[in-house]
Design a protein around this motif. Structure first.
Motif, mmCIF file in Angstrom:
data_model
loop_
_atom_site.group_PDB
_atom_site.id
_atom_site.type_symbol
_atom_site.label_atom_id
_atom_site.label_comp_id
_atom_site.label_asym_id
_atom_site.label_seq_id
_atom_site.Cartn_x
_atom_site.Cartn_y
_atom_site.Cartn_z
ATOM 1 N N VAL A 22 0.838 -1.199 0.000
ATOM 2 C CA VAL A 22 0.000 0.000 0.000
ATOM 3 C C VAL A 22 0.878 1.257 0.000
ATOM 4 C CG1 VAL A 22 -1.683 1.339 1.329
ATOM 5 C CG2 VAL A 22 -1.967 -1.132 1.111
ATOM 6 N N TYR A 127 -7.072 1.003 -1.384
ATOM 7 C CA TYR A 127 -7.259 -0.424 -1.667
ATOM 8 C C TYR A 127 -6.306 -0.913 -2.761
ATOM 9 C CZ TYR A 127 -9.711 1.016 -5.895
ATOM 10 O OH TYR A 127 -10.010 1.581 -7.114
ATOM 11 N N GLU A 128 -5.622 0.005 -3.439
ATOM 12 C CA GLU A 128 -4.689 -0.370 -4.487
ATOM 13 C C GLU A 128 -3.302 -0.610 -3.887
ATOM 14 O OE1 GLU A 128 -4.607 2.315 -7.750
ATOM 15 O OE2 GLU A 128 -6.763 2.162 -8.155
ATOM 16 N N ARG A 129 -2.586 -1.544 -4.470
ATOM 17 C CA ARG A 129 -1.259 -1.881 -3.969
ATOM 18 C C ARG A 129 -0.311 -2.134 -5.129
ATOM 19 N NH1 ARG A 129 -3.926 -6.760 -1.305
ATOM 20 N NH2 ARG A 129 -1.873 -7.684 -1.581
ATOM 21 N N LEU A 140 -4.832 -10.860 0.678
ATOM 22 C CA LEU A 140 -5.944 -9.937 0.910
ATOM 23 C C LEU A 140 -6.183 -9.874 2.413
ATOM 24 C CD1 LEU A 140 -8.151 -8.153 -0.414
ATOM 25 C CD2 LEU A 140 -9.655 -10.153 -0.333
ATOM 26 N N SER A 169 -15.544 -3.106 0.472
ATOM 27 C CA SER A 169 -14.173 -2.652 0.209
ATOM 28 C C SER A 169 -13.276 -3.815 -0.194
ATOM 29 C CB SER A 169 -13.594 -1.952 1.451
ATOM 30 O OG SER A 169 -13.325 -2.881 2.490
ATOM 31 N N LYS A 172 -14.060 -4.847 -3.744
ATOM 32 C CA LYS A 172 -13.461 -3.838 -4.628
ATOM 33 C C LYS A 172 -11.974 -4.102 -4.811
ATOM 34 C CE LYS A 172 -13.047 1.202 -5.131
ATOM 35 N NZ LYS A 172 -13.338 2.523 -4.500
ATOM 36 N N GLU A 173 -11.290 -4.427 -3.717
ATOM 37 C CA GLU A 173 -9.859 -4.711 -3.807
ATOM 38 C C GLU A 173 -9.615 -5.998 -4.582
ATOM 39 O OE1 GLU A 173 -5.996 -5.377 -0.891
ATOM 40 O OE2 GLU A 173 -7.680 -4.140 -0.218
ATOM 41 N N TYR A 176 -9.812 -5.202 -8.202
ATOM 42 C CA TYR A 176 -8.595 -4.498 -8.610
ATOM 43 C C TYR A 176 -7.450 -5.487 -8.827
ATOM 44 C CZ TYR A 176 -4.214 -1.956 -7.966
ATOM 45 O OH TYR A 176 -2.931 -1.481 -8.103
#
Length: 431
Positions: A22, A127-129, A140, A169, A172-173, A176
């Protein structure tokens, strides 16, 4: 003008790795060139993401900080920052002992770390990495903290009480990550069993798994760190029936002798543990259970240890890890019980358990010769493509060495016939 460069070095567990990923993404969005676990020099900043779990892990983190402090003295890096669990727990002590570090950050100081480098913190992208694992699998993290009170463990003092992330959330991750090419999601937390209770008033792990399994591109979902106490039984039908959920369960038991379990404050007995294992195997035929044992706990007698050995020999866990007890200040066990066993005695017990497990693993692996398994390909190594079955988690479990004349794409799932077996690893041919 050249981009400023940052290196993030991760010590400890996969939960720490997610935090590093993150941070890397936030800094990259801030136009930094970012690297992970790089051995290069010439960085404008280095973050050491520390572990504070047990003595050896803390010592390893301290040594890494010292190495980078020396690199800073030599002018090879400009700024040195420390983050993570060790910093969360011992910040005041570290500031006195290691003033060479420019700044210490706690485990939950993401915004402050980003601000320190004059980067705008973008919460909408949290939530993006920047994935540091091979691109086809990722961790996760579904919650932070822990509400358990195990007497040997200091982690709740660093992470606080259990705090679930919302299902929305996490889905959503997952979407992604799937768009980034991730096929295998490893669900991690300090305690998966407790997921959702704080947010929704009841456990929601089953619902979370169901929703993540609907994400296009995700093919395997793996569950790590379920506690036997108040185990979420509702996940068992999902493991049995949903082809995306690996028949793999990581459930740390720590011990089996009732006197030791009582002093560990595990709130479970041997009888309850055995009944749970039997129920899991009945509900999910073919399930593989990975567990962890802790030896040398204060008061663990020879009889307790013999009982643990016999239990492992009888149960035949497919996967097993062993830790030696180390006294952690501020824990119930550390304050209440005298640590009577010498370190060498604890290590001897750990070695003895792993020797038993080595024979069990070898025996179980021999039974797989001639069988076919789906294998996800992790890498190419010499003349082999190396991968894992759904019964093997990366880094901690065995691997499958695949022989083929074809050129396999990393991250693909292929059918392999097992032709040979070692204690932990398998060999096979592409079908």
């Amino acid at each position: 003008m050249a981009k400023k460069r940052v290196n993030v070095v991760t010590m400890g567990c996969s939960k720490n790795l997610v935090d590093s990923e993150v941070l890397l993404n936030q800094l990259e969005r801030g136009k930094f060139e970012v690297l992970h676990d790089s051995n290069e020099t010439g960085f404008d900043a280095v973050f050491v993401n520390t572990c504070g779990f047990i003595h050896d892990a803390k010592e390893e983190s301290i040594n890494m900080i010292l190495d980078y402090a020396e690199a800073k003295k030599r002018g090879e890096i400009e700024k040195l920052y420390v983050m993570g669990c060790l910093s969360e727990r011992y910040q005041n002590d570290l500031e006195k002992e290691l003033p060479e570090v420019d700044k210490y950050f706690g485990k939950f100081d993401m915004k402050a770390m980003v601000d320190e480098l004059k980067v705008t913190y973008q919460s909408e992208f949290i939530y993006e990495r920047k994935i540091t694992t091979p691109s086809h699998f990722a961790y996760l993290k579904i919650s932070e903290g822990c509400n358990r009170s195990c007497s040997f463990c200091a982690i709740p003092k660093m992470t606080g009480r259990h705090k679930s992330r919302s299902i929305d959330s996490l889905v959503k991750e997952a979407r992604y990550l799937a768009k980034k090419g991730v096929k295998e999601l490893l669900l991690i937390a300090q305690d998966l069993s407790y997921y959702g209770i704080d947010l929704y008033g009841k456990g929601q792990l089953a619902e979370l798994i169901n929703q993540i399994s609907e994400v296009d591109g995700i093919e395997w979902i793996r569950l790590h760190y379920l506690y036997p106490t108040k185990f979420p039984m509702e996940i068992l039908p999902i493991m049995r029936e949903n082809p995306k959920v690996c028949k793999y369960l990581d459930m740390p038991l720590q011990h089996i002798a009732n006197p030791v379990l009582k002093n560990m404050l595990r709130h479970v007995t041997r009888e309850e543990t055995e009944a749970l294992i039997a129920k899991i195997k009945e509900e999910v035929p073919g399930v593989v259970i990975r567990t962890t044992m802790l030896v040398g706990f204060p008061g663990e007698t020879e009889e307790d240890f013999e009982e643990l050995k016999e239990f492992i020999q009888e149960t035949k866990f497919e996967r097993l890890g062993v830790f030696s007890y180390s006294k952690e200040e501020g824990t119930y066990a550390g304050d209440k019980f005298k640590d009577e066993l010498l370190d060498d005695e604890k290590q001897d017990r750990a070695d003895e358990l792993m020797e038993i497990q080595q024979y069990i693993s070898a025996e179980l692996n021999q039974q797989k010769i001639g069988q076919q398994f789906d294998v996800i390909i992790d890498r190419k190594e010499s003349d082999y493509f190396v991968g894992r079955t759904e019964f093997d988690s990366p880094e901690v479990d065995g691997e499958v060495f695949v022989t083929t004349d074809d050129e396999l794409k990393i991250g693909t799932i292929v059918k392999v016939k097992i032709t040979g077996a070692e204690d932990y690893d398998l060999y096979g041919d592409l079908v």
